[in-house]
Write a protein that holds these residues in place. Sequence first.
Motif, mmCIF file in Angstrom:
data_model
loop_
_atom_site.group_PDB
_atom_site.id
_atom_site.type_symbol
_atom_site.label_atom_id
_atom_site.label_comp_id
_atom_site.label_asym_id
_atom_site.label_seq_id
_atom_site.Cartn_x
_atom_site.Cartn_y
_atom_site.Cartn_z
ATOM 1 N N ALA A 22 -42.481 -9.502 -31.121
ATOM 2 C CA ALA A 22 -41.612 -9.383 -29.870
ATOM 3 C C ALA A 22 -42.026 -10.633 -28.901
ATOM 4 O O ALA A 22 -41.256 -11.255 -28.358
ATOM 5 C CB ALA A 22 -42.221 -8.041 -29.029
ATOM 6 N N GLU A 23 -43.329 -11.275 -29.177
ATOM 7 C CA GLU A 23 -43.519 -12.628 -28.632
ATOM 8 C C GLU A 23 -42.926 -13.674 -29.159
ATOM 9 O O GLU A 23 -42.431 -14.439 -28.313
ATOM 10 C CB GLU A 23 -45.104 -12.784 -29.119
ATOM 11 N N ARG A 24 -42.541 -13.512 -30.475
ATOM 12 C CA ARG A 24 -41.550 -14.642 -31.177
ATOM 13 C C ARG A 24 -40.305 -14.684 -30.450
ATOM 14 O O ARG A 24 -39.752 -15.668 -30.069
ATOM 15 C CB ARG A 24 -41.338 -14.454 -32.818
ATOM 16 N N GLU A 25 -39.662 -13.433 -30.124
ATOM 17 C CA GLU A 25 -38.294 -13.340 -29.598
ATOM 18 C C GLU A 25 -38.343 -13.714 -28.118
ATOM 19 O O GLU A 25 -37.637 -14.380 -27.700
ATOM 20 C CB GLU A 25 -37.951 -12.093 -29.641
ATOM 21 N N VAL A 26 -39.378 -13.456 -27.294
ATOM 22 C CA VAL A 26 -39.479 -13.871 -26.099
ATOM 23 C C VAL A 26 -39.682 -15.232 -25.777
ATOM 24 O O VAL A 26 -39.231 -15.993 -25.146
ATOM 25 C CB VAL A 26 -40.650 -13.100 -25.319
ATOM 26 N N ARG A 27 -40.574 -15.942 -26.715
ATOM 27 C CA ARG A 27 -40.822 -17.260 -26.756
ATOM 28 C C ARG A 27 -39.584 -17.967 -27.032
ATOM 29 O O ARG A 27 -39.119 -19.068 -26.497
ATOM 30 C CB ARG A 27 -41.933 -17.630 -27.825
ATOM 31 N N ARG A 31 -37.399 -20.634 -24.634
ATOM 32 C CA ARG A 31 -37.040 -22.067 -25.034
ATOM 33 C C ARG A 31 -35.628 -22.332 -25.207
ATOM 34 O O ARG A 31 -35.209 -23.471 -24.513
ATOM 35 C CB ARG A 31 -37.379 -22.365 -26.400
ATOM 36 N N ARG A 32 -34.669 -21.192 -25.407
ATOM 37 C CA ARG A 32 -33.346 -21.547 -25.288
ATOM 38 C C ARG A 32 -32.787 -21.629 -23.762
ATOM 39 O O ARG A 32 -31.925 -22.399 -23.290
ATOM 40 C CB ARG A 32 -32.493 -20.073 -25.928
ATOM 41 N N TRP A 33 -33.333 -20.779 -22.751
ATOM 42 C CA TRP A 33 -33.396 -21.151 -21.477
ATOM 43 C C TRP A 33 -33.754 -22.342 -20.924
ATOM 44 O O TRP A 33 -32.712 -22.859 -20.276
ATOM 45 C CB TRP A 33 -33.910 -19.871 -20.683
ATOM 46 N N ASP A 39 -32.917 -27.335 -14.361
ATOM 47 C CA ASP A 39 -34.112 -26.814 -13.793
ATOM 48 C C ASP A 39 -34.570 -25.585 -13.981
ATOM 49 O O ASP A 39 -34.902 -24.584 -12.893
ATOM 50 C CB ASP A 39 -34.007 -27.095 -12.174
ATOM 51 N N GLY A 40 -34.196 -24.964 -15.033
ATOM 52 C CA GLY A 40 -34.269 -23.590 -15.538
ATOM 53 C C GLY A 40 -35.883 -23.221 -15.466
ATOM 54 O O GLY A 40 -36.232 -22.058 -15.170
ATOM 55 N N ALA A 46 -36.908 -17.600 -16.033
ATOM 56 C CA ALA A 46 -37.786 -18.251 -16.612
ATOM 57 C C ALA A 46 -39.575 -17.436 -16.358
ATOM 58 O O ALA A 46 -40.132 -17.215 -17.184
ATOM 59 C CB ALA A 46 -38.191 -19.783 -16.281
ATOM 60 N N HIS A 47 -39.402 -17.086 -15.180
ATOM 61 C CA HIS A 47 -40.840 -16.308 -14.667
ATOM 62 C C HIS A 47 -40.776 -15.030 -15.412
ATOM 63 O O HIS A 47 -41.850 -14.694 -15.660
ATOM 64 C CB HIS A 47 -40.608 -16.072 -13.000
#
Length: 299
Positions: A22-27, A31-33, A39-40, A46-47
């Motif tokens: 899950a951490e890998r997916e969120v990270r 990064r994609r965002w 100004d993402g 991003a928050h």
Amino acid sequence: AQAVGHLPAESARAVRPVLAEAEREVRAGLRRWLATVPDGAERFTAHQYRQVLLQLRTARGQARRAATLESTPWLRGMRVGVDQTLRDGGHDAAVLAVEHLGREVTELSLAFRSSLNPIPIREATMIERGDRMLMRRHRRSAARYAGQVGQDIKRQLSIGMVRQESIFQLANRLRRLGGPRGLVATRGVLGEPGAVAEEISEGLFTRYGHWADRLVRTEVIGAYNAVADDGIQELARENPGQVMRRWDAAMDQRLCRLCRELHGQVVGVDEPFAHGIDRPPAHSRCRCAVGAWSRSWTL
């Protein structure tokens, strides 16, 4: 992190790979965002990514600590030895990363006036362990989702839960997974009289999305009720003879006759609500919940 810290060692070990994935997916999502949105870094999306990432990183550290304490008996009660073991695995760097991310989340929470939503760790752990999943307890579902496909389903559901995904997002996970392939029984059990089967090369959930939705809704409410039931059992042990269980249904136009009849029914902590029904859900897509009840209060 507090929830993980209270898990027994076996559950902590089970949830560690879930938290890591899950951490890998969120990270990766963060990064994609940041790479695609101007100004993402200052946006609320991003928050949200950072909020979940902070919880996952902290919880994974707690799970690792719990597993280290249990799997290395001679370290129990020896704080120095445990800390050294964790430092040898890069624990210091992980702590600094969590502290830095925590400061970021705190600052942005003030700006966005938002707070952290708790991750349903116990529910996700229950699904990952699989021993109390509803699809394992019903004969036709157990046959349909046997083997590796069942392992993949529970892993995807548990990852999605710790990522705080909605029912729609969880169902999409299963659609991407595909589900059972080949000759799949859509009614009954393969090889038995009356069974209906289809040859499905792309996967059951891909061809029929409502199967994924039904499985997600049933298993998620089942996990929440199983955790709630465990809490009621613990409460009953602390207050002998004072606590019972009550069936609470969602009283709206979608309420079925069975759940309407069960609504408000009170039974002992070790008694079933009806024949073959120990606790909600009573059927697929059931939205009922189990609650604690006594003569003086209700929870």
